[in-house]
Scaffold this active site. Structure first.
Site, mmCIF file in Angstrom:
data_model
loop_
_atom_site.group_PDB
_atom_site.id
_atom_site.type_symbol
_atom_site.label_atom_id
_atom_site.label_comp_id
_atom_site.label_asym_id
_atom_site.label_seq_id
_atom_site.Cartn_x
_atom_site.Cartn_y
_atom_site.Cartn_z
ATOM 1 C CE LYS A 167 -3.907 -1.739 2.784
ATOM 2 N NZ LYS A 167 -5.017 -1.553 1.865
ATOM 3 C CG ASP B 89 -7.418 -4.492 7.732
ATOM 4 O OD1 ASP B 89 -8.617 -4.220 7.504
ATOM 5 O OD2 ASP B 89 -6.710 -5.161 6.942
ATOM 6 N NE ARG C 223 -10.871 -10.046 -1.250
ATOM 7 C CZ ARG C 223 -11.263 -9.146 -2.157
ATOM 8 N NH1 ARG C 223 -11.722 -9.531 -3.331
ATOM 9 N NH2 ARG C 223 -11.202 -7.862 -1.881
HETATM 10 N N1 BES Z 1 -8.215 -3.681 4.700
HETATM 11 C C1 BES Z 1 -8.345 -3.368 3.323
HETATM 12 C C2 BES Z 1 -9.665 -2.690 2.995
HETATM 13 C C3 BES Z 1 -9.929 -1.362 3.662
HETATM 14 C C4 BES Z 1 -9.166 -0.267 3.345
HETATM 15 C C5 BES Z 1 -10.971 -1.229 4.525
HETATM 16 C C6 BES Z 1 -9.437 0.950 3.953
HETATM 17 C C7 BES Z 1 -11.239 -0.030 5.134
HETATM 18 C C8 BES Z 1 -10.470 1.067 4.856
HETATM 19 C C9 BES Z 1 -8.257 -4.626 2.472
HETATM 20 O O1 BES Z 1 -7.439 -5.632 2.965
HETATM 21 C C10 BES Z 1 -7.719 -4.227 1.127
HETATM 22 O O2 BES Z 1 -6.653 -3.694 1.088
HETATM 23 N N2 BES Z 1 -8.465 -4.474 0.061
HETATM 24 C C11 BES Z 1 -8.045 -4.129 -1.255
HETATM 25 C C12 BES Z 1 -8.591 -5.185 -2.193
HETATM 26 C C13 BES Z 1 -8.146 -5.058 -3.623
HETATM 27 C C14 BES Z 1 -6.655 -5.249 -3.739
HETATM 28 C C15 BES Z 1 -8.849 -6.080 -4.484
HETATM 29 C C16 BES Z 1 -8.604 -2.755 -1.602
HETATM 30 O O3 BES Z 1 -9.718 -2.442 -1.224
HETATM 31 O O4 BES Z 1 -7.878 -1.987 -2.245
HETATM 32 ZN ZN ZN Z 2 -5.410 -5.494 2.358
HETATM 33 ZN ZN ZN Z 3 -7.119 -5.619 5.054
#
Ligand code: BES
Ligand code: ZN
Ligand code: ZN
Length: 511
Positions: A287, A298, A361
Protein backbone atom coordinates in the site's frame (compact mmCIF):
# COMPACT_ATOMS: atom_id res chain seq x y z
CA UNK A 1 6.06 0.95 26.63
CA UNK A 2 4.35 0.67 29.99
CA UNK A 3 1.76 -2.10 30.16
CA UNK A 4 -1.80 -1.15 29.31
CA UNK A 5 -4.26 -1.95 32.09
CA UNK A 6 -5.77 -5.39 31.60
CA UNK A 7 -9.40 -5.96 30.76
CA UNK A 8 -11.70 -5.48 33.65
CA UNK A 9 -9.85 -2.48 35.01
CA UNK A 10 -11.52 -0.39 32.34
CA UNK A 11 -14.70 0.72 34.03
CA UNK A 12 -17.30 2.92 32.47
CA UNK A 13 -18.97 5.65 34.49
CA UNK A 14 -21.17 4.38 37.31
CA UNK A 15 -24.83 5.25 37.26
CA UNK A 16 -26.70 6.73 40.19
CA UNK A 17 -30.44 7.23 39.98
CA UNK A 18 -31.46 10.05 42.27
CA UNK A 19 -34.90 11.05 43.35
CA UNK A 20 -35.49 14.80 43.31
CA UNK A 21 -34.64 17.60 40.98
CA UNK A 22 -31.23 18.69 39.80
CA UNK A 23 -31.00 21.54 42.29
CA UNK A 24 -32.00 19.29 45.18
CA UNK A 25 -29.61 16.60 44.07
CA UNK A 26 -26.77 18.99 43.46
CA UNK A 27 -25.28 18.32 46.84
CA UNK A 28 -22.45 16.60 45.11
CA UNK A 29 -19.57 15.81 47.38
CA UNK A 30 -17.01 16.49 44.69
CA UNK A 31 -15.50 19.94 44.52
CA UNK A 32 -16.36 20.06 40.83
CA UNK A 33 -18.96 22.51 39.63
CA UNK A 34 -22.22 20.97 38.48
CA UNK A 35 -22.33 19.82 34.87
CA UNK A 36 -25.75 18.77 33.65
CA UNK A 37 -27.27 17.44 30.47
CA UNK A 38 -30.85 18.69 30.18
CA UNK A 39 -32.78 16.54 27.73
CA UNK A 40 -36.24 17.35 26.39
CA UNK A 41 -38.47 15.94 23.69
CA UNK A 42 -39.10 18.30 20.77
CA UNK A 43 -41.79 20.79 21.81
CA UNK A 44 -43.00 24.28 21.03
CA UNK A 45 -42.36 25.49 24.56
CA UNK A 46 -39.73 24.94 27.15
CA UNK A 47 -41.08 22.41 29.64
CA UNK A 48 -41.95 24.04 32.95
CA UNK A 49 -39.49 21.87 34.84
CA UNK A 50 -36.38 22.88 32.90
CA UNK A 51 -33.62 24.02 35.25
CA UNK A 52 -32.61 27.68 34.85
CA UNK A 53 -35.17 28.10 32.07
CA UNK A 54 -35.11 31.91 32.20
CA UNK A 55 -31.46 31.90 31.29
CA UNK A 56 -32.16 29.55 28.37
CA UNK A 57 -34.77 31.95 27.02
CA UNK A 58 -32.40 34.89 27.43
CA UNK A 59 -29.55 33.20 25.61
CA UNK A 60 -31.79 31.96 22.79
CA UNK A 61 -33.11 35.49 22.33
CA UNK A 62 -29.68 37.05 22.44
CA UNK A 63 -28.39 34.68 19.76
CA UNK A 64 -31.52 34.97 17.62
CA UNK A 65 -32.23 31.26 17.98
CA UNK A 66 -35.54 29.46 18.11
CA UNK A 67 -36.33 26.83 20.68
CA UNK A 68 -36.52 24.17 17.96
CA UNK A 69 -32.88 24.93 17.08
CA UNK A 70 -31.97 22.97 20.20
CA UNK A 71 -32.92 19.87 18.25
CA UNK A 72 -30.05 20.55 15.83
CA UNK A 73 -27.57 22.58 17.83
CA UNK A 74 -27.54 21.91 21.55
CA UNK A 75 -26.81 24.90 23.75
CA UNK A 76 -24.30 25.08 26.59
CA UNK A 77 -24.92 27.75 29.21
CA UNK A 78 -22.40 28.45 31.92
CA UNK A 79 -24.02 28.83 35.33
CA UNK A 80 -23.22 31.51 37.90
CA UNK A 81 -21.74 29.01 40.35
CA UNK A 82 -19.22 27.85 37.76
CA UNK A 83 -21.26 24.92 36.48
CA UNK A 84 -22.50 24.34 32.96
CA UNK A 85 -25.82 23.04 31.66
CA UNK A 86 -26.16 21.64 28.13
CA UNK A 87 -29.69 21.81 26.72
CA UNK A 88 -30.86 19.55 23.92
CA UNK A 89 -34.19 18.74 22.31
CA UNK A 90 -34.67 15.32 20.82
CA UNK A 91 -37.29 14.57 18.21
CA UNK A 92 -38.35 11.10 19.31
CA UNK A 93 -40.15 10.60 16.00
CA UNK A 94 -36.82 10.77 14.18
CA UNK A 95 -34.56 7.83 13.45
CA UNK A 96 -32.45 6.58 16.34
CA UNK A 97 -29.30 7.64 14.50
CA UNK A 98 -30.43 11.29 14.48
CA UNK A 99 -31.47 11.17 18.13
CA UNK A 100 -28.14 9.74 19.22
CA UNK A 101 -26.23 12.21 17.04
CA UNK A 102 -27.77 15.29 18.62
CA UNK A 103 -27.42 13.82 22.10
CA UNK A 104 -23.76 13.17 21.41
CA UNK A 105 -23.28 16.81 20.38
CA UNK A 106 -24.85 17.92 23.64
CA UNK A 107 -22.84 15.43 25.71
CA UNK A 108 -19.60 16.65 24.13
CA UNK A 109 -20.34 20.22 25.26
CA UNK A 110 -19.91 18.88 28.79
CA UNK A 111 -17.32 16.17 28.20
CA UNK A 112 -14.92 18.66 26.63
CA UNK A 113 -14.46 20.00 30.18
CA UNK A 114 -13.00 16.60 31.11
CA UNK A 115 -15.35 16.15 34.11
CA UNK A 116 -15.53 13.23 36.52
CA UNK A 117 -19.28 13.55 37.03
CA UNK A 118 -22.25 14.56 34.89
CA UNK A 119 -25.88 14.96 35.91
CA UNK A 120 -28.76 14.14 33.60
CA UNK A 121 -32.26 15.52 33.76
CA UNK A 122 -35.01 14.49 31.36
CA UNK A 123 -37.68 17.19 31.27
CA UNK A 124 -41.11 17.45 29.75
CA UNK A 125 -41.39 13.78 28.91
CA UNK A 126 -43.32 10.96 30.43
CA UNK A 127 -43.62 7.20 30.27
CA UNK A 128 -41.73 5.46 27.49
CA UNK A 129 -40.46 8.72 26.02
CA UNK A 130 -38.74 9.71 29.24
CA UNK A 131 -37.24 6.28 29.66
CA UNK A 132 -36.03 6.19 26.06
CA UNK A 133 -34.43 9.63 26.34
CA UNK A 134 -32.76 8.67 29.60
CA UNK A 135 -31.44 5.45 28.05
CA UNK A 136 -30.08 7.22 24.99
CA UNK A 137 -28.45 9.92 27.14
CA UNK A 138 -26.82 7.33 29.30
CA UNK A 139 -25.52 5.36 26.33
CA UNK A 140 -23.99 8.46 24.80
CA UNK A 141 -22.43 9.67 28.05
CA UNK A 142 -21.02 6.26 29.01
CA UNK A 143 -19.53 5.72 25.55
CA UNK A 144 -17.94 9.11 25.24
CA UNK A 145 -16.93 9.41 28.89
CA UNK A 146 -14.58 6.48 28.30
CA UNK A 147 -11.02 7.31 27.27
CA UNK A 148 -9.41 5.36 24.45
CA UNK A 149 -5.79 4.20 24.81
CA UNK A 150 -3.20 6.90 24.09
CA UNK A 151 0.30 7.66 25.30
CA UNK A 152 0.19 11.28 26.33
CA UNK A 153 1.83 12.94 29.26
CA UNK A 154 -1.39 14.85 29.86
CA UNK A 155 -3.93 12.14 29.25
CA UNK A 156 -7.66 12.77 29.49
CA UNK A 157 -9.41 11.09 32.41
CA UNK A 158 -12.56 9.02 32.12
CA UNK A 159 -15.97 10.08 33.38
CA UNK A 160 -16.58 8.33 36.70
CA UNK A 161 -20.19 8.94 37.60
CA UNK A 162 -23.46 9.75 35.88
CA UNK A 163 -26.28 10.96 38.12
CA UNK A 164 -29.71 10.55 36.63
CA UNK A 165 -32.43 12.64 38.23
CA UNK A 166 -36.05 11.66 38.17
CA UNK A 167 -38.16 14.09 36.16
CA UNK A 168 -39.55 16.81 38.35
CA UNK A 169 -42.96 16.71 36.72
CA UNK A 170 -43.10 13.87 34.27
CA UNK A 171 -41.80 10.35 34.69
CA UNK A 172 -41.36 8.94 38.17
CA UNK A 173 -38.31 7.15 39.40
CA UNK A 174 -35.69 5.69 37.16
CA UNK A 175 -34.13 2.50 38.42
CA UNK A 176 -30.61 1.29 37.72
CA UNK A 177 -32.15 -1.88 36.27
CA UNK A 178 -33.72 0.17 33.47
CA UNK A 179 -30.24 0.85 32.13
CA UNK A 180 -28.49 -2.51 32.32
CA UNK A 181 -28.79 -3.10 28.59
CA UNK A 182 -27.45 0.29 27.51
CA UNK A 183 -24.54 -0.02 29.94
CA UNK A 184 -23.73 -3.45 28.55
CA UNK A 185 -23.77 -2.10 25.01
CA UNK A 186 -21.64 0.92 25.92
CA UNK A 187 -19.13 -1.34 27.63
CA UNK A 188 -18.95 -3.75 24.70
CA UNK A 189 -18.65 -0.97 22.15
CA UNK A 190 -15.83 0.56 24.21
CA UNK A 191 -14.00 -2.76 24.30
CA UNK A 192 -14.12 -2.92 20.48
CA UNK A 193 -12.90 0.67 20.13
CA UNK A 194 -10.12 0.22 22.67
CA UNK A 195 -8.69 -2.82 20.96
CA UNK A 196 -8.94 -1.13 17.58
CA UNK A 197 -7.18 1.99 18.83
CA UNK A 198 -4.10 0.13 20.11
CA UNK A 199 -1.01 0.75 17.99
CA UNK A 200 0.27 -2.14 15.90
CA UNK A 201 3.55 -2.47 17.81
CA UNK A 202 1.48 -3.15 20.89
CA UNK A 203 -1.46 -5.14 19.54
CA UNK A 204 0.56 -7.77 17.68
CA UNK A 205 -1.26 -11.04 17.02
CA UNK A 206 0.57 -12.56 19.98
CA UNK A 207 -0.43 -9.75 22.30
CA UNK A 208 -3.99 -9.73 20.98
CA UNK A 209 -4.29 -13.44 21.69
CA UNK A 210 -3.02 -12.89 25.22
CA UNK A 211 -5.69 -10.30 25.81
CA UNK A 212 -8.39 -12.53 24.36
CA UNK A 213 -7.22 -15.34 26.60
CA UNK A 214 -7.46 -13.11 29.66
CA UNK A 215 -10.93 -11.97 28.65
CA UNK A 216 -12.06 -15.56 28.02
CA UNK A 217 -10.98 -16.37 31.56
CA UNK A 218 -12.89 -13.55 33.22
CA UNK A 219 -15.98 -14.18 31.06
CA UNK A 220 -15.81 -17.99 31.47
CA UNK A 221 -15.69 -18.66 27.74
CA UNK A 222 -14.18 -21.82 26.35
CA UNK A 223 -11.20 -20.93 24.20
CA UNK A 224 -9.34 -22.91 21.58
CA UNK A 225 -6.50 -21.45 19.55
CA UNK A 226 -5.61 -22.80 16.13
CA UNK A 227 -2.04 -21.58 15.83
CA UNK A 228 -0.01 -21.41 12.61
CA UNK A 229 1.50 -24.88 12.95
CA UNK A 230 -1.85 -26.51 13.56
CA UNK A 231 -3.52 -24.62 10.73
CA UNK A 232 -0.72 -25.62 8.37
CA UNK A 233 -1.19 -29.25 9.35
CA UNK A 234 -4.96 -28.98 8.95
CA UNK A 235 -4.49 -27.61 5.44
CA UNK A 236 -5.76 -24.09 6.07
CA UNK A 237 -3.70 -22.80 3.16
CA UNK A 238 -5.64 -19.57 2.66
CA UNK A 239 -5.08 -18.36 6.22
CA UNK A 240 -1.48 -19.55 6.23
CA UNK A 241 -0.73 -17.86 2.90
CA UNK A 242 -1.24 -14.52 4.63
CA UNK A 243 0.26 -15.50 8.00
CA UNK A 244 3.47 -16.94 6.49
CA UNK A 245 4.65 -13.44 5.56
CA UNK A 246 5.23 -12.54 9.21
CA UNK A 247 8.57 -13.17 10.84
CA UNK A 248 6.91 -14.15 14.09
CA UNK A 249 4.56 -17.09 13.80
CA UNK A 250 2.03 -15.65 16.18
CA UNK A 251 -1.03 -15.68 13.93
CA UNK A 252 -3.97 -17.87 14.91
CA UNK A 253 -7.65 -18.49 14.49
CA UNK A 254 -9.10 -18.10 17.97
CA UNK A 255 -12.33 -19.93 18.76
CA UNK A 256 -14.39 -18.74 21.72
CA UNK A 257 -17.58 -20.43 22.88
CA UNK A 258 -20.20 -19.01 25.13
CA UNK A 259 -22.94 -21.27 26.45
CA UNK A 260 -25.46 -19.61 28.78
CA UNK A 261 -26.19 -21.67 31.88
CA UNK A 262 -29.30 -23.80 31.67
CA UNK A 263 -29.70 -23.24 27.95
CA UNK A 264 -32.08 -25.60 26.20
CA UNK A 265 -30.31 -28.29 24.15
CA UNK A 266 -32.24 -27.21 21.10
CA UNK A 267 -31.47 -23.53 21.53
CA UNK A 268 -30.26 -21.59 18.50
CA UNK A 269 -26.56 -21.44 17.75
CA UNK A 270 -24.87 -18.44 16.18
CA UNK A 271 -21.31 -18.17 14.85
CA UNK A 272 -19.55 -14.80 14.67
CA UNK A 273 -16.47 -14.42 12.49
CA UNK A 274 -14.14 -11.43 12.50
CA UNK A 275 -11.23 -10.19 10.39
CA UNK A 276 -8.34 -9.56 12.75
CA UNK A 277 -5.49 -8.20 10.63
CA UNK A 278 -3.38 -6.38 13.22
CA UNK A 279 -1.60 -4.52 10.44
CA UNK A 280 -2.22 -4.55 6.71
CA UNK A 281 0.80 -3.39 4.73
CA UNK A 282 -0.77 -4.78 1.58
CA UNK A 283 1.99 -7.37 1.34
CA UNK A 284 4.10 -7.47 -1.85
CA UNK A 285 1.43 -5.35 -3.52
CA UNK A 286 2.40 -2.75 -0.97
CA UNK A 287 0.00 0.00 0.00
CA UNK A 288 1.20 3.58 -0.52
CA UNK A 289 1.72 5.53 2.72
CA UNK A 290 -1.57 7.36 2.51
CA UNK A 291 -3.51 4.11 2.37
CA UNK A 292 -1.36 2.17 4.81
CA UNK A 293 -1.88 4.76 7.53
CA UNK A 294 -4.50 3.50 9.94
CA UNK A 295 -4.16 -0.13 8.88
CA UNK A 296 -3.67 -1.19 12.52
CA UNK A 297 -7.45 -0.82 12.58
CA UNK A 298 -7.82 -3.68 10.11
CA UNK A 299 -8.54 -6.00 13.05
CA UNK A 300 -11.74 -4.09 13.86
CA UNK A 301 -14.04 -6.84 12.57
CA UNK A 302 -12.61 -9.29 15.09
CA UNK A 303 -12.92 -6.74 17.89
CA UNK A 304 -16.57 -6.21 16.98
CA UNK A 305 -17.21 -9.96 16.99
CA UNK A 306 -15.49 -10.26 20.38
CA UNK A 307 -17.41 -7.32 21.83
CA UNK A 308 -20.68 -8.67 20.47
CA UNK A 309 -20.00 -11.94 22.26
CA UNK A 310 -19.53 -9.96 25.45
CA UNK A 311 -22.76 -8.03 24.83
CA UNK A 312 -24.76 -11.22 24.22
CA UNK A 313 -23.57 -12.54 27.56
CA UNK A 314 -24.28 -9.30 29.44
CA UNK A 315 -27.73 -9.06 27.84
CA UNK A 316 -28.38 -12.69 28.77
CA UNK A 317 -29.65 -13.58 25.31
CA UNK A 318 -30.70 -17.25 25.26
CA UNK A 319 -28.37 -18.34 22.48
CA UNK A 320 -25.18 -20.37 22.12
CA UNK A 321 -22.50 -18.27 20.47
CA UNK A 322 -19.17 -19.19 18.94
CA UNK A 323 -16.75 -16.47 17.89
CA UNK A 324 -13.98 -17.16 15.41
CA UNK A 325 -11.27 -14.51 15.24
CA UNK A 326 -8.86 -14.56 12.29
CA UNK A 327 -5.80 -12.93 13.85
CA UNK A 328 -2.74 -12.27 11.67
CA UNK A 329 -0.79 -9.53 9.92
CA UNK A 330 -0.26 -8.89 6.23
CA UNK A 331 3.46 -8.38 5.82
CA UNK A 332 6.03 -8.12 3.10
CA UNK A 333 8.89 -10.63 3.34
CA UNK A 334 10.72 -13.33 1.42
CA UNK A 335 8.22 -15.86 2.79
CA UNK A 336 5.14 -13.79 2.02
CA UNK A 337 2.59 -15.02 -0.51
CA UNK A 338 2.72 -13.58 -4.01
CA UNK A 339 0.58 -12.85 -7.02
CA UNK A 340 0.00 -16.03 -9.06
CA UNK A 341 0.51 -18.36 -6.10
CA UNK A 342 -2.14 -21.08 -6.11
CA UNK A 343 -3.32 -21.84 -2.63
CA UNK A 344 -5.39 -24.76 -1.33
CA UNK A 345 -7.90 -23.60 1.25
CA UNK A 346 -9.07 -25.68 4.21
CA UNK A 347 -12.16 -26.88 2.32
CA UNK A 348 -10.05 -27.96 -0.66
CA UNK A 349 -10.86 -24.96 -2.87
CA UNK A 350 -7.88 -23.87 -4.97
CA UNK A 351 -7.46 -20.10 -4.96
CA UNK A 352 -5.46 -18.13 -7.51
CA UNK A 353 -3.78 -15.24 -5.70
CA UNK A 354 -4.30 -12.04 -7.67
CA UNK A 355 -3.44 -9.25 -5.22
CA UNK A 356 -1.71 -9.66 -1.88
CA UNK A 357 -3.66 -6.73 -0.43
CA UNK A 358 -6.86 -8.77 -0.64
CA UNK A 359 -5.71 -10.67 2.46
CA UNK A 360 -8.94 -10.31 4.42
CA UNK A 361 -10.92 -12.67 2.22
CA UNK A 362 -8.04 -15.19 2.40
CA UNK A 363 -7.96 -15.40 6.20
CA UNK A 364 -11.75 -15.30 6.36
CA UNK A 365 -12.13 -18.16 3.86
CA UNK A 366 -10.61 -20.72 6.21
CA UNK A 367 -12.13 -19.13 9.30
CA UNK A 368 -15.60 -19.35 7.72
CA UNK A 369 -14.90 -22.99 6.86
CA UNK A 370 -14.09 -23.76 10.49
CA UNK A 371 -17.13 -21.82 11.72
CA UNK A 372 -19.45 -23.46 9.19
CA UNK A 373 -18.34 -26.99 10.04
CA UNK A 374 -20.36 -26.94 13.26
CA UNK A 375 -23.45 -25.94 11.25
CA UNK A 376 -24.62 -22.88 13.20
CA UNK A 377 -28.17 -21.66 12.62
CA UNK A 378 -26.75 -18.27 11.67
CA UNK A 379 -23.31 -17.17 10.55
CA UNK A 380 -22.27 -13.52 10.68
CA UNK A 381 -18.92 -12.07 9.72
CA UNK A 382 -17.56 -8.60 10.38
CA UNK A 383 -14.64 -7.23 8.38
CA UNK A 384 -12.99 -4.05 7.19
CA UNK A 385 -12.85 -5.96 3.94
CA UNK A 386 -12.78 -3.61 0.98
CA UNK A 387 -11.78 -0.08 0.06
CA UNK A 388 -14.50 -0.20 -2.57
CA UNK A 389 -17.17 -0.35 0.14
CA UNK A 390 -15.71 2.90 1.49
CA UNK A 391 -15.88 4.36 -2.03
CA UNK A 392 -19.50 3.22 -2.32
CA UNK A 393 -20.79 4.38 1.07
CA UNK A 394 -18.19 6.65 2.63
CA UNK A 395 -17.73 6.02 6.35
CA UNK A 396 -21.26 6.72 7.55
CA UNK A 397 -22.89 3.40 6.70
CA UNK A 398 -21.76 -0.20 6.70
CA UNK A 399 -22.59 -2.48 3.79
CA UNK A 400 -24.40 -5.76 4.32
CA UNK A 401 -24.67 -8.86 2.19
CA UNK A 402 -27.12 -11.58 3.12
CA UNK A 403 -27.97 -15.09 2.02
CA UNK A 404 -31.67 -14.26 2.15
CA UNK A 405 -33.91 -11.25 1.83
CA UNK A 406 -35.27 -11.83 5.32
CA UNK A 407 -31.76 -11.61 6.80
CA UNK A 408 -30.99 -8.52 4.74
CA UNK A 409 -34.16 -6.84 6.03
CA UNK A 410 -33.28 -7.84 9.56
CA UNK A 411 -29.80 -6.28 9.26
CA UNK A 412 -31.28 -2.99 8.08
CA UNK A 413 -34.00 -2.98 10.74
CA UNK A 414 -31.52 -3.77 13.52
CA UNK A 415 -29.26 -0.99 12.29
CA UNK A 416 -32.14 1.44 12.36
CA UNK A 417 -33.13 0.37 15.84
CA UNK A 418 -29.58 0.71 17.16
CA UNK A 419 -28.66 3.92 15.36
CA UNK A 420 -26.00 2.24 13.22
CA UNK A 421 -26.98 2.57 9.60
CA UNK A 422 -26.67 -0.43 7.32
CA UNK A 423 -27.23 -0.58 3.59
CA UNK A 424 -27.80 -3.83 1.72
CA UNK A 425 -25.85 -4.65 -1.44
CA UNK A 426 -26.65 -7.14 -4.16
CA UNK A 427 -24.60 -10.27 -4.65
CA UNK A 428 -26.19 -11.94 -7.65
CA UNK A 429 -24.49 -15.06 -8.93
CA UNK A 430 -23.42 -13.61 -12.27
CA UNK A 431 -20.99 -11.25 -10.54
CA UNK A 432 -18.89 -14.29 -9.78
CA UNK A 433 -17.87 -14.66 -13.44
CA UNK A 434 -15.23 -12.03 -12.65
CA UNK A 435 -13.62 -14.57 -10.33
CA UNK A 436 -13.39 -17.39 -12.90
CA UNK A 437 -9.83 -18.65 -12.97
CA UNK A 438 -7.97 -20.54 -15.71
CA UNK A 439 -5.62 -22.18 -13.26
CA UNK A 440 -7.61 -22.68 -10.05
CA UNK A 441 -11.19 -23.05 -8.78
CA UNK A 442 -11.56 -19.36 -8.10
CA UNK A 443 -9.64 -16.11 -8.28
CA UNK A 444 -9.12 -14.29 -5.02
CA UNK A 445 -10.21 -11.01 -6.62
CA UNK A 446 -10.04 -9.22 -9.94
CA UNK A 447 -7.63 -6.56 -11.16
CA UNK A 448 -10.31 -5.07 -13.38
CA UNK A 449 -11.76 -2.98 -10.57
CA UNK A 450 -15.33 -4.18 -10.82
CA UNK A 451 -17.33 -3.66 -7.57
CA UNK A 452 -14.78 -5.40 -5.38
CA UNK A 453 -17.03 -5.30 -2.30
CA UNK A 454 -19.50 -7.50 -4.19
CA UNK A 455 -16.81 -9.80 -5.59
CA UNK A 456 -15.36 -10.17 -2.08
CA UNK A 457 -18.79 -11.14 -0.77
CA UNK A 458 -19.21 -13.71 -3.59
CA UNK A 459 -15.76 -15.07 -2.74
CA UNK A 460 -16.62 -15.45 0.96
CA UNK A 461 -19.95 -17.07 0.16
CA UNK A 462 -18.06 -20.03 -1.31
CA UNK A 463 -16.88 -20.90 2.20
CA UNK A 464 -20.19 -20.63 4.04
CA UNK A 465 -21.67 -24.00 3.02
CA UNK A 466 -24.81 -22.10 2.07
CA UNK A 467 -25.73 -21.54 5.71
CA UNK A 468 -27.90 -18.55 6.64
CA UNK A 469 -25.18 -15.93 6.44
CA UNK A 470 -24.69 -12.22 6.87
CA UNK A 471 -21.53 -10.41 5.83
CA UNK A 472 -20.93 -6.92 7.19
CA UNK A 473 -18.29 -4.89 5.33
CA UNK A 474 -17.37 -2.30 7.96
CA UNK A 475 -16.80 0.84 5.90
CA UNK A 476 -18.00 2.71 9.00
CA UNK A 477 -15.33 1.33 11.36
CA UNK A 478 -13.63 4.71 11.31
CA UNK A 479 -15.53 7.93 10.64
CA UNK A 480 -13.72 11.24 11.11
CA UNK A 481 -15.42 13.30 13.82
CA UNK A 482 -17.48 10.38 15.09
CA UNK A 483 -20.72 8.77 14.00
CA UNK A 484 -24.13 8.57 15.68
CA UNK A 485 -23.67 8.04 19.40
CA UNK A 486 -19.89 7.82 19.20
CA UNK A 487 -17.58 10.84 19.21
CA UNK A 488 -14.26 9.10 18.52
CA UNK A 489 -13.15 8.39 14.94
CA UNK A 490 -13.12 4.70 15.74
CA UNK A 491 -16.82 3.88 15.99
CA UNK A 492 -17.20 0.33 17.31
CA UNK A 493 -19.93 0.11 14.67
CA UNK A 494 -21.61 -3.28 14.61
CA UNK A 495 -21.77 -4.01 18.33
CA UNK A 496 -25.10 -2.31 19.08
CA UNK A 497 -26.72 -3.22 15.77
CA UNK A 498 -25.35 -6.76 16.04
CA UNK A 499 -26.92 -7.15 19.47
CA UNK A 500 -30.23 -5.75 18.20
CA UNK A 501 -30.09 -8.13 15.26
CA UNK A 502 -29.45 -11.18 17.43
CA UNK A 503 -32.25 -10.25 19.83
CA UNK A 504 -34.69 -9.79 16.95
CA UNK A 505 -33.53 -12.92 15.15
CA UNK A 506 -33.96 -14.95 18.35
CA UNK A 507 -37.45 -13.59 18.84
CA UNK A 508 -38.29 -14.83 15.34
CA UNK A 509 -36.52 -18.18 15.58
CA UNK A 510 -37.04 -19.45 19.14
CA UNK A 511 -39.65 -21.73 20.56
N1 BES B 1 -8.22 -3.68 4.70
C1 BES B 1 -8.34 -3.37 3.32
C2 BES B 1 -9.66 -2.69 3.00
C3 BES B 1 -9.93 -1.36 3.66
C4 BES B 1 -9.17 -0.27 3.34
C5 BES B 1 -10.97 -1.23 4.52
C6 BES B 1 -9.44 0.95 3.95
C7 BES B 1 -11.24 -0.03 5.13
C8 BES B 1 -10.47 1.07 4.86
C9 BES B 1 -8.26 -4.63 2.47
O1 BES B 1 -7.44 -5.63 2.97
C10 BES B 1 -7.72 -4.23 1.13
O2 BES B 1 -6.65 -3.69 1.09
N2 BES B 1 -8.46 -4.47 0.06
C11 BES B 1 -8.05 -4.13 -1.25
C12 BES B 1 -8.59 -5.18 -2.19
C13 BES B 1 -8.15 -5.06 -3.62
C14 BES B 1 -6.66 -5.25 -3.74
C15 BES B 1 -8.85 -6.08 -4.48
C16 BES B 1 -8.60 -2.76 -1.60
O3 BES B 1 -9.72 -2.44 -1.22
O4 BES B 1 -7.88 -1.99 -2.24
ZN1 ZN C 1 -5.41 -5.49 2.36
ZN1 ZN D 1 -7.12 -5.62 5.05
Amino acid sequence: MPPVPAFGSRVLAKLDCQAGSLEQGATTKSAQPLLALIVMPLAKQLPADVPASDRVKEVLKRRGLKLADLAKTPLAIDQPGGGRYAYVMVDTAQARFAQLSVLRKAAMLLLEEDPREIHVVVCGADGQDALQLARESLYVLSLNGAVLPARKKKAAKPLKRIVLHSCPTGYGDFKAGDFRAVSALAEANTLARELTALPPNELTPGHYRQRVRALAKTQSWRIEEYDFKRLKKLGAGAFCAVAQGSHEQDAAIVHLSYRPKGLDKHAQRVALVGKGICFDTGGHNLKPAKYMAGMHEDMNGSAVALALLMAVQALRLPVAVDAWLAIAQNHISAQAYKQNDIITALDGTHIEVVHTDAEGRMVLADTLTLAARSKPDLLIDFATLTGSMVSALGNRYAGAFASSEALADLAVAAGRQAGERVSVFPMDEDYEAALDSKVADIKQCSLEGEADHILAARFLKRFTRDLPWLHIDLSSANCKGGLGAVASDITGFGVASGAALLAQWLAEHSG
